[in-house]
Motif scaffolding. Structure first.
Motif, mmCIF file in Angstrom:
data_model
loop_
_atom_site.group_PDB
_atom_site.id
_atom_site.type_symbol
_atom_site.label_atom_id
_atom_site.label_comp_id
_atom_site.label_asym_id
_atom_site.label_seq_id
_atom_site.Cartn_x
_atom_site.Cartn_y
_atom_site.Cartn_z
ATOM 1 N N SER A 1 37.257 30.858 38.488
ATOM 2 C CA SER A 1 37.271 29.809 38.046
ATOM 3 C C SER A 1 38.153 29.078 37.182
ATOM 4 O O SER A 1 38.499 27.768 37.226
ATOM 5 C CB SER A 1 35.647 29.426 37.562
ATOM 6 O OG SER A 1 34.762 29.952 38.564
ATOM 7 N N THR B 1 29.868 27.677 33.857
ATOM 8 C CA THR B 1 30.664 28.915 34.202
ATOM 9 C C THR B 1 31.966 29.225 33.226
ATOM 10 O O THR B 1 32.350 28.562 32.375
ATOM 11 C CB THR B 1 31.596 28.647 35.640
ATOM 12 O OG1 THR B 1 32.081 29.810 36.090
ATOM 13 C CG2 THR B 1 32.751 27.414 35.297
ATOM 14 N N ARG B 2 32.129 30.733 33.321
ATOM 15 C CA ARG B 2 33.062 31.230 32.246
ATOM 16 C C ARG B 2 34.587 31.128 32.800
ATOM 17 O O ARG B 2 34.694 31.189 34.167
ATOM 18 C CB ARG B 2 32.900 32.852 32.053
ATOM 19 C CG ARG B 2 33.678 33.501 31.228
ATOM 20 C CD ARG B 2 33.386 34.929 31.023
ATOM 21 N NE ARG B 2 32.392 35.138 30.265
ATOM 22 C CZ ARG B 2 32.103 34.853 28.832
ATOM 23 N NH1 ARG B 2 33.353 34.774 28.449
ATOM 24 N NH2 ARG B 2 31.097 35.192 28.077
ATOM 25 N N THR C 1 39.319 33.847 34.722
ATOM 26 C CA THR C 1 38.401 33.991 35.722
ATOM 27 C C THR C 1 39.130 33.437 37.047
ATOM 28 O O THR C 1 39.809 32.390 36.828
ATOM 29 C CB THR C 1 37.034 33.689 35.175
ATOM 30 O OG1 THR C 1 36.751 32.254 35.075
ATOM 31 C CG2 THR C 1 36.444 34.360 33.924
ATOM 32 N N GLU D 1 33.052 25.329 29.346
ATOM 33 C CA GLU D 1 32.399 26.289 30.011
ATOM 34 C C GLU D 1 30.917 25.950 29.855
ATOM 35 O O GLU D 1 30.394 26.055 31.008
ATOM 36 C CB GLU D 1 32.561 27.624 29.235
ATOM 37 C CG GLU D 1 34.054 28.369 29.528
ATOM 38 C CD GLU D 1 34.020 29.500 28.719
ATOM 39 O OE1 GLU D 1 34.844 30.458 29.232
ATOM 40 O OE2 GLU D 1 33.518 29.921 27.761
#
Length: 308
Positions: free
Chosen positions: A61, A46-47, A59, A41
């Motif tokens: 992503s 990004t999470r 998520t 991450e």
């Protein structure tokens, strides 16, 4: 960070639904699993996972990365198998897309046979009538009955041909009579398929070899073949389906074939896959399997008279 290992850890966390179960599957500690996910991450900024005390969820992503990770890990496993001379035993997930009606009527009986023959291949079958972006949506193979030319980034293998026919139920014909020529269809109730390549303009080739085009008015449209078939069987009008949809109905007399002297362009059963230099073993064995299943006269065309 070992990115390939991080991908493996992340994919295992998602598949198992927890860090602890992923650690057991990978024979490592939960702390090590957490470290890999956190580093991934951080690297991507990004999470990927929403964490709570009860469950994990991806998520947006994370969902996108998970699909890519699965494909990457399958490719790596296959490359290792080929290098170690075990490539004759294909394995991994095989994502296949096909149309709803054809998938149910003609493909669904084949999957148990394939799974018994190749137990290490995990099938993931999506039935969708819309045209998909194979590369963007992560499919290995798509199976379509279509007259459309395949995109430049895809390879098309022809598996079989399906004739297109004009037909209606005896109950409809009893009340409205039999059309003698394509032009007569203007005086009949016709039912339309939303994804037809030529829309509500039906194309024919006459006995003299000349093309005829008829613009019809359809009070009913559907994007699903079985819905179209059901409307015709109920006597609501004339349809122009592929033989794979109505072959059994014509043989049984539930539908009557019309305009046998006028030919409609055939459609091909195509297997489409991304144009890569190396075709994976799992795709290759599926292509061979489907080719053998539909070899010769396909089941939907058997006992149907040819155009006169």
């Amino acid at each position: 960070m070992d990115r390939l290992r991080a991908f493996e850890v992340f994919a295992t966390v998602v598949a198992k639904g927890s860090f602890i179960k992923a650690a057991d599957a990978l024979d490592t500690s939960p702390a090590n699993v957490t470290r890999y996910v956190n580093e991934l991450e951080g690297h991507l900024a990004t999470r990927l996972l929403n964490r709570s005390s009860r469950k994990l969820s991806l998520t947006e992503s994370g969902t996108a990365l998970y699909e890519r990770c699965r494909a990457i890990l399958d490719d790596v496993a296959e490359a290792e198998a080929i290098a170690s001379h075990t490539g004759l035993n294909p394995r991994g997930r095989l994502r296949i897309n096909a149309g709803v009606t054809f998938g149910i009527k003609h493909l669904s009986p084949l999957w148990p046979v394939f799974m018994k023959k190749y137990p290490e291949i995990n099938l993931d079958i999506d039935l969708i009538d819309r045209v998909v972006d194979m590369v963007e949506e992560g499919y290995d193979l798509t199976i379509r009955v279509s007259q459309a030319v395949s995109p430049a980034n895809l390879v098309a293998k022809k598996l079989a041909t399906s004739r297109n026919l004009v037909c209606a139920a005896p109950a409809y014909l009893k009340g409205r009579g039999m059309p003698k020529t394509p032009q007569d269809l203007r005086e009949h109730t016709c039912l339309g398929f939303s994804y037809a390549a030529t829309g509500d303009e039906w194309h024919f080739t006459g006995p003299d070899g000349k093309a005829q085009r008829v613009r019809i008015t359809c009070p009913f449209h559907t994007n699903n073949g079985e819905t179209l078939r059901a409307a015709a069987l109920a006597g609501h009008g004339i349809i122009r389906p592929a033989a794979f949809l109505v072959g059994e109905d014509i043989r049984a007399g539930r539908l009557v074939r019309l305009l046998p002297d006028y030919q409609i362009s055939d459609t091909d059963l195509l297997a489409l896959y991304p144009s890569r230099r190396h075709v994976s073993a799992k795709v290759r064995v599926m292509l061979d399997f489907l080719g053998a299943a539909f070899k010769g006269t396909p089941p939907w065309d058997r006992d149907l008279l040819p155009y006169r």
